[in-house]
Design a protein around this motif. Structure first.
Motif, mmCIF file in Angstrom:
data_model
loop_
_atom_site.group_PDB
_atom_site.id
_atom_site.type_symbol
_atom_site.label_atom_id
_atom_site.label_comp_id
_atom_site.label_asym_id
_atom_site.label_seq_id
_atom_site.Cartn_x
_atom_site.Cartn_y
_atom_site.Cartn_z
ATOM 1 N N GLY A 151 3.739 -31.639 4.929
ATOM 2 C CA GLY A 151 5.029 -31.098 4.520
ATOM 3 C C GLY A 151 6.069 -31.058 5.615
ATOM 4 N N ASP A 157 13.297 -31.647 1.448
ATOM 5 C CA ASP A 157 12.985 -30.280 1.041
ATOM 6 C C ASP A 157 11.623 -30.330 0.354
ATOM 7 N N ALA A 158 10.569 -29.934 1.065
ATOM 8 C CA ALA A 158 9.193 -30.053 0.585
ATOM 9 C C ALA A 158 8.637 -28.666 0.276
ATOM 10 N N ARG A 159 8.113 -28.492 -0.933
ATOM 11 C CA ARG A 159 7.505 -27.221 -1.353
ATOM 12 C C ARG A 159 6.045 -27.471 -1.726
ATOM 13 N N GLN A 160 5.149 -26.678 -1.147
ATOM 14 C CA GLN A 160 3.721 -26.854 -1.423
ATOM 15 C C GLN A 160 3.415 -26.506 -2.876
ATOM 16 N N ILE A 161 2.694 -27.401 -3.545
ATOM 17 C CA ILE A 161 2.335 -27.166 -4.939
ATOM 18 C C ILE A 161 1.138 -26.228 -5.028
ATOM 19 N N PHE A 269 2.818 -31.790 -1.952
ATOM 20 C CA PHE A 269 4.124 -31.141 -1.916
ATOM 21 C C PHE A 269 5.042 -31.834 -2.913
ATOM 22 N N CYS A 271 8.757 -32.862 -3.463
ATOM 23 C CA CYS A 271 9.834 -33.098 -2.503
ATOM 24 C C CYS A 271 11.093 -33.599 -3.200
ATOM 25 N N ARG A 285 11.709 -29.892 -10.212
ATOM 26 C CA ARG A 285 10.980 -29.361 -9.054
ATOM 27 C C ARG A 285 10.502 -27.936 -9.323
ATOM 28 N N ASP A 286 11.381 -27.087 -9.848
ATOM 29 C CA ASP A 286 11.040 -25.691 -10.084
ATOM 30 C C ASP A 286 9.996 -25.532 -11.188
ATOM 31 N N LEU A 289 6.552 -26.211 -9.671
ATOM 32 C CA LEU A 289 6.094 -25.077 -8.886
ATOM 33 C C LEU A 289 5.692 -23.908 -9.781
#
Length: 301
Positions: A151, A157-161, A269, A271, A285-286, A289
């Motif tokens: 990440g 902009d990387a968010r861990q899944i 992630f 991204c 993306r949201d 998550l």
């Protein structure tokens, strides 16, 4: 006449030319387009001036294409057809926004595909591509990318899944051939299965003081779900990544071998480009998550 790459023909002239070519007269083209005869004539004259060649010649009460006109109409139809086809791929479908997503194949098969309807809902269409390579967000090859790593990508902009835990696992048949509480040395008697990334095995074995390098009997597969299938077939020992591959344990296809687990140093992630503002992209993306968070709550309930 030479033209730069930005010196494009007038679009209204192209429209008038195609209509006149189809109808065989300027008057009929004017009726089709809702214009006057003079307006069609002026638009085609402007196009001929841009092209530097005559497109039509008069005959009787109508017009026909010149040799240059025939070639130019053919090229215009092909070019406009390609533009129209390309636009159809991204144009909102019945109010649905299209978002381009790139995912590694194993994650798509193990997690994403069954959740795709919940991600799309009624307002979004995911144009999904499965790719092993690192898709370029800056060049808009995709707008949402699910990457596997740590990440730390620049400009992303990387968010861990989901955080993953690693544990050695094998088929029930292979497990029965091992001792009740096998140690690391016994694991190494069997082929170790892995995908193109061996860092998980190296990290796991290093905790027992073992420096791992792939051996001739170990097996490498391109996709992680193929690693799991090979373990199910009894070809060796795999590191199962929970909760990503939890189904393989719950349905009995694989069983863990030791009580030793460790956190995976890498994970998936979701991204998007840093500073992404397109709402449809951020919504996709949201939703990914949110679904991952729901999975965690269900497993801890």
């Amino acid at each position: 006449m030479a033209h730069s790459s930005y010196d494009l023909p007038p679009l209204d002239g192209l429209t008038a030319m195609l209509a006149a070519a189809e109808e065989g007269s300027f008057s009929a083209a004017a009726g089709k387009l809702g214009l006057t005869h003079g307006s069609v004539s002026r638009r085609i004259a402007a196009l001929e001036h841009w092209l530097g060649a005559s497109l039509f010649e008069r005959h009787g009460r109508g017009v026909r294409l010149t040799p240059a006109g025939l070639r130019f109409v053919r090229d215009a139809r092909q070019s406009l057809g390609r533009l129209s086809h390309s636009a159809e791929q991204w144009r909102p479908r019945r109010g649905r926004q299209t978002v381009r997503m790139s995912v590694v194949p194993s994650f798509a098969r193990l997690w994403l595909l069954r959740r795709l309807p919940a991600i799309e809902q009624s307002d979004t269409h995911i144009d999904l591509s499965l790719d092993h390579r690192m898709t370029d967000l800056d060049n808009r090859e995709a707008e949402v990318v699910i990457r596997y790593g740590r990440g730390t990508w620049v400009g992303v902009d990387a968010r861990q899944i989901v955080e993953e835990m690693l544990a050695p696992a094998a088929s029930p048949g292979l497990r029965d051939r091992m001792s009740a509480a096998p140690v690391i040395d016994e694991l190494l008697q069997w082929p170790l299965l892995h995908d193109s990334d061996t860092s998980q095995w190296r990290a796991f074995l290093s905790r027992a003081g073992v420096s791992y390098r792939p051996r001739w009997q170990d097996r490498r597969f391109e996709d992680y779900d193929t690693v799991l299938a090979a373990a199910e077939a009894g070809l060796g020992v795999a590191l199962i990544r929970q909760p990503l591959a939890a189904d393989w344990l719950t349905d009995g296809r694989l069983t863990t071998i030791t009580l030793q687990t460790m956190a995976n140093p890498a994970s998936h992630f979701v991204c998007v480009r840093a500073g992404e503002t397109r709402q449809a992209v951020l919504t996709v993306r949201d939703r990914i998550l949110a679904l991952a968070a729901e999975d965690r709550l269900e497993k801890t309930a």
